[in-house]
Design an enzyme around this catalytic site. Sequence first.
Site, PDB file in Angstrom:
ATOM      1  CG  HIS A  83      -0.352   0.227   2.481  1.00  0.00           C
ATOM      2  ND1 HIS A  83       0.301  -0.780   3.089  1.00  0.00           N
ATOM      3  CD2 HIS A  83       0.011   0.981   3.232  1.00  0.00           C
ATOM      4  CE1 HIS A  83       0.937  -0.643   4.352  1.00  0.00           C
ATOM      5  NE2 HIS A  83       0.975   0.551   4.304  1.00  0.00           N
TER       6      HIS A  83
ATOM      7  CB  ALA B 132      13.696 -12.904  20.638  1.00  0.00           C
TER       8      ALA B 132
ATOM      9  NE  ARG C 271      16.227   1.805  22.957  1.00  0.00           N
ATOM     10  CZ  ARG C 271      17.139   1.929  24.072  1.00  0.00           C
ATOM     11  NH1 ARG C 271      18.393   2.164  23.779  1.00  0.00           N
ATOM     12  NH2 ARG C 271      16.526   1.514  25.052  1.00  0.00           N
TER      13      ARG C 271
END
Length: 102
Positions: free
Chosen positions: A24, A63, A84
């Site tokens: 989209h 994870a 980060r």
Amino acid sequence: MRGLRIGERCAIGWNTHFLDENFHQLHGQVSGARIEVGDDVWIGSGVTVLPGARIPDGCVVAANATVVGVFDEPRCLLAGLPARVIRRDVEWEYEHPIERTV
């Protein structure tokens, strides 16, 4: 759709998603981009890697992290949503499961 490059000696956990296309458009912007994963990268379980993301050589992705954008610094621990840099100068060693049993 846009491309995915995964380097050598990478470990990728289950339930990991590489999304190189959003399917989209928002406000006329490009909806997807190629993903680049360097060599010796460890991606934990449940990670989502979004369009245009770049993960440098030697990085570890924790994870359930969501990787957005380009990271330039190798050998970092990336974690969070969005991911980060949590730690620098990380090291890990790839061991192929078949090689350990031979």
